[in-house]
Design a protein around this motif. Structure first.
Motif, PDB file in Angstrom:
ATOM      1  N   UNK A 325       1.023  -1.037   0.298  1.00  0.00           N
ATOM      2  CA  UNK A 325      -0.322  -0.299  -0.092  1.00  0.00           C
ATOM      3  C   UNK A 325       1.056   1.456  -0.403  1.00  0.00           C
ATOM      4  N   UNK A 326       1.764   1.205   1.176  1.00  0.00           N
ATOM      5  CA  UNK A 326       2.913   2.136   0.370  1.00  0.00           C
ATOM      6  C   UNK A 326       3.644   2.610  -0.405  1.00  0.00           C
ATOM      7  N   UNK A 327       3.569   1.138  -0.896  1.00  0.00           N
ATOM      8  CA  UNK A 327       5.130   1.850  -1.922  1.00  0.00           C
ATOM      9  C   UNK A 327       4.284   1.742  -2.852  1.00  0.00           C
ATOM     10  N   UNK A 328       3.022   1.397  -3.393  1.00  0.00           N
ATOM     11  CA  UNK A 328       2.156   1.448  -4.472  1.00  0.00           C
ATOM     12  C   UNK A 328       1.304   3.336  -4.284  1.00  0.00           C
ATOM     13  N   UNK A 329       0.751   3.454  -3.208  1.00  0.00           N
ATOM     14  CA  UNK A 329      -0.086   4.705  -3.415  1.00  0.00           C
ATOM     15  C   UNK A 329       0.559   5.877  -2.975  1.00  0.00           C
ATOM     16  N   UNK A 330       1.681   5.850  -2.315  1.00  0.00           N
ATOM     17  CA  UNK A 330       2.482   7.084  -1.930  1.00  0.00           C
ATOM     18  C   UNK A 330       2.939   7.601  -3.060  1.00  0.00           C
ATOM     19  N   UNK A 331       3.200   6.798  -4.160  1.00  0.00           N
ATOM     20  CA  UNK A 331       4.142   6.793  -5.330  1.00  0.00           C
ATOM     21  C   UNK A 331       2.929   7.323  -6.912  1.00  0.00           C
ATOM     22  N   UNK A 332       2.103   7.018  -6.296  1.00  0.00           N
ATOM     23  CA  UNK A 332       0.845   7.272  -7.153  1.00  0.00           C
ATOM     24  C   UNK A 332       0.294   8.969  -7.105  1.00  0.00           C
ATOM     25  N   UNK A 333      -0.195   9.059  -5.660  1.00  0.00           N
ATOM     26  CA  UNK A 333      -0.426  10.419  -5.124  1.00  0.00           C
ATOM     27  C   UNK A 333       0.911  11.764  -5.932  1.00  0.00           C
ATOM     28  N   UNK A 334       2.325  11.359  -5.626  1.00  0.00           N
ATOM     29  CA  UNK A 334       2.906  12.280  -5.986  1.00  0.00           C
ATOM     30  C   UNK A 334       2.415  12.448  -8.035  1.00  0.00           C
ATOM     31  N   UNK A 335       2.503  10.981  -8.374  1.00  0.00           N
ATOM     32  CA  UNK A 335       2.219  10.856  -9.707  1.00  0.00           C
ATOM     33  C   UNK A 335       1.288  11.792 -10.089  1.00  0.00           C
ATOM     34  N   UNK A 336       0.686  11.538  -9.390  1.00  0.00           N
ATOM     35  CA  UNK A 336      -1.346  12.143  -9.926  1.00  0.00           C
ATOM     36  C   UNK A 336      -1.088  14.022  -9.695  1.00  0.00           C
ATOM     37  N   UNK A 337      -0.211  14.424  -8.656  1.00  0.00           N
ATOM     38  CA  UNK A 337       0.281  15.745  -8.464  1.00  0.00           C
ATOM     39  C   UNK A 337       0.646  16.639  -9.692  1.00  0.00           C
ATOM     40  N   UNK A 338       1.540  15.516  -9.969  1.00  0.00           N
ATOM     41  CA  UNK A 338       2.703  15.954 -10.924  1.00  0.00           C
ATOM     42  C   UNK A 338       1.370  16.094 -12.406  1.00  0.00           C
ATOM     43  N   UNK A 339       0.455  15.020 -12.616  1.00  0.00           N
ATOM     44  CA  UNK A 339      -0.115  15.387 -13.998  1.00  0.00           C
ATOM     45  C   UNK A 339      -1.373  16.414 -13.629  1.00  0.00           C
ATOM     46  N   UNK A 340      -1.605  16.457 -12.317  1.00  0.00           N
ATOM     47  CA  UNK A 340      -2.540  17.927 -12.911  1.00  0.00           C
ATOM     48  C   UNK A 340      -1.894  19.280 -12.534  1.00  0.00           C
ATOM     49  N   UNK A 341      -1.048  18.876 -12.248  1.00  0.00           N
ATOM     50  CA  UNK A 341       0.127  20.630 -12.643  1.00  0.00           C
ATOM     51  C   UNK A 341       0.459  20.607 -13.744  1.00  0.00           C
ATOM     52  N   UNK A 342       0.688  19.519 -14.655  1.00  0.00           N
ATOM     53  CA  UNK A 342       0.718  19.686 -15.851  1.00  0.00           C
ATOM     54  C   UNK A 342      -0.213  20.623 -16.460  1.00  0.00           C
ATOM     55  N   UNK A 343      -1.427  19.588 -15.898  1.00  0.00           N
ATOM     56  CA  UNK A 343      -2.786  20.403 -16.816  1.00  0.00           C
ATOM     57  C   UNK A 343      -3.171  21.728 -16.233  1.00  0.00           C
ATOM     58  N   UNK A 344      -2.878  22.462 -14.949  1.00  0.00           N
ATOM     59  CA  UNK A 344      -3.522  23.216 -15.440  1.00  0.00           C
ATOM     60  C   UNK A 344      -2.377  24.481 -15.225  1.00  0.00           C
TER      61      UNK A 344
END
Length: 501
Positions: A325-344
């Motif tokens: 859970x920690x290995x997958x989900x925490x980096x995934x939130x980071x990736x989601x944030x990076x994608x949202x920053x690019x989109x915005x």
């Protein structure tokens, strides 16, 4: 916001049921003058910029000299009336500001609560703003960037939370039972009904909330070391919250939230056209779902986001070594944030994480932040009897005594790092075992050097910097080492390591 052990079973169950599908899922794509405080500058690395407020360039935060600023910060949110920390040892004084600066904490997300700003409809409490200003000035005097945060958790004390004044909370008479966990309380029908009234703009709530923000922007728009306005902490989707519980998020609610933010930002721009305005994703972004904001067309907007995706850390239990859970989900939130920053097309910063003493989790999140070339703000500086948090979240065993700092936690959060980079960072890495910092950047012409910070408690004289494509220009053996690129260099690499022997 933070979670307590009490109610752990429900928090784990709720999060696990919602997040269980995620590892296999793909990530979805009167004011101060604008000049620095009068201080004595000891070396070239500390020359103040002509405009000591943060702006952005691409996804990065930049200072007035055009350097990328890497924030290693903390939250400081006092959730009890009068909603501002007192000038006592247990609260916040000049000693606290000096402690933060000495340990490389160069940013503070400072709670400014709607309940304090507007205790009655349409009435601004300027005395409250002055009390907050005391802390703002203490931080600015230490060159610590300040993010003003309209913090809330479950809206109001009525729901065992804080943030909104009672007059602005409308639950239609639905019953509320405190179940002992912020995460669970925040999903009760009465709470979600009250949030929905906000998003529907019932009772003229948008106008009042916007008036409060305009008063804040008018107060601090020229404040040195301001990094802008965080409009709403962890917005709960209200009656639409469950539609957000999936990897792709909830575009319909995000559209409403975006209109709400745009409404406030437009009003702020009439009194402050320059400072960053920060949008936060809906609450479940922290662990479960992506965000769907669109470009605002405003060049000074940023994403304030949180990462609490590791279920054991989320409820303040120990992280199981190798927990998927920690290995997958925490980096995934980071990736989601990076994608949202690019989109915005915006800047961005992880403005909350941690909230506990699990050093493995803290080290992992700060390492992931380095890999994403983003800064962070730990939750939080002092516990201050947080009504929605656990006892482990502060940096001290006793808020009134800085000598009770949790040294192991401080070692994770306070270490050498590049505070200002005269160019575009391409890699940052800290090895806590060997105490080696390595980072690289593409240099950019600027009047100010790259600055590497070394905490005083780590004895800066014990470290030596090796620079490829540049040179040390000042501060060798001190807490602030200045680096300049060679005129023809296309890349600068810096390695800071302990001296041999």
């Amino acid at each position: 916001m933070r979670r307590t052990r009490r109610g752990r079973w429900c928090a784990v169950t709720c999060v696990a049921l919602l997040a269980g599908l995620l590892p296999a899922a793909a990530s979805a794509g009167t004011s101060a003058p604008r000049h620095a405080p009068r201080v004595t500058w000891h070396d070239a690395t500390q020359v103040p910029s002509s405009d000591p407020q943060l702006r952005r360039r691409g996804p990065f935060l930049i200072d007035g000299s055009g350097r990328v600023v890497i924030i290693h910060g903390v939250n400081a949110v006092y959730k009890h009336a009068p909603y501002v920390a007192p000038a006592t040892d247990r609260g916040f004084t000049a000693r606290d500001a000096r402690f933060l600066a000495a340990n490389g904490i160069n940013g503070v997300r400072l709670g400014v609560l709607f309940a304090g700003v507007m205790p009655r409809p349409g009435v601004i409490d300027h005395h409250y703003l002055d009390r907050v200003d005391r802390i703002v000035k203490l931080l600015a005097a230490q060159h610590i960037w300040v993010l003003l945060d309209f913090h809330q958790d479950a809206l109001n004390e009525k729901f065992d939370g804080e943030g909104f004044p009672a007059w602005a909370v409308h639950d239609d008479g639905l019953p509320f039972v405190n179940l002992g966990s912020f995460f669970v309380n925040d999903q009760e029908p009465a709470v979600e009904d009250a949030y929905s009234h906000i998003w529907n703009d019932d009772f003229d709530l948008w106008r009042y909330y916007t008036q409060a923000w305009v008063a804040v922007a008018r107060k601090w728009h020229d404040q040195p070391y301001l990094m802008g306005y965080d409009l709403f902490n962890e917005p709960n989707g209200g009656l639409q919250m469950l539609t957000c519980a999936n990897p792709l998020g909830c575009p319909l609610f995000d559209a409403t939230l975006e209109r709400f933010y745009n409404h406030i930002r437009t009003a702020i721009r009439k009194v402050d056209p320059h400072n960053l305005v920060w949008y936060e994703p809906q609450f479940l972004f922290n662990a479960i779902s992506a965000s769907n904001f669109t470009p605002t067309g405003d060049p000074v907007v940023a994403l304030s986001w949180h990462d609490y995706a590791c279920t054991p850390a989320f409820v303040q239990s120990d992280v199981v070594p190798g927990d998927l859970d920690c290995k997958v989900n925490e980096p995934r939130v980071m990736d989601d944030a990076a994608a949202q920053i690019r989109r915005m097309s915006s800047g961005g910063l992880m403005t909350e994480f941690g909230a506990g003493d699990d050093l493995t989790d803290l080290a992992g999140l700060t390492r992931d932040a380095d890999q994403h070339l983003t800064g962070w703000m730990y939750w939080q500086y002092k516990h201050w009897t947080d009504p929605t948090g656990g006892s482990q979240e502060g940096l001290f065993a006793d808020d009134a005594r800085l000598s009770t700092v949790k040294t192991a936690k401080l070692d994770v959060l306070s270490h050498p790092y590049p505070q200002e980079i005269a160019g575009t960072p391409t890699a940052i890495s800290w090895d806590p075992t060997d105490k080696v910092l390595t980072f690289s950047y593409t240099p950019r012409r600027t009047s100010a050097p790259t600055v590497v910070f070394v905490p005083r408690r780590m004895h800066p004289r014990r470290f030596v910097a090796t620079v490829t494509g540049g040179r040390v220009v000042s501060g060798a053996g001190t807490s602030r080492i200045g680096i300049a690129a060679n005129p023809s260099s296309l890349r600068v690499t810096v390695t800071l390591r302990p001296r041999r022997g």
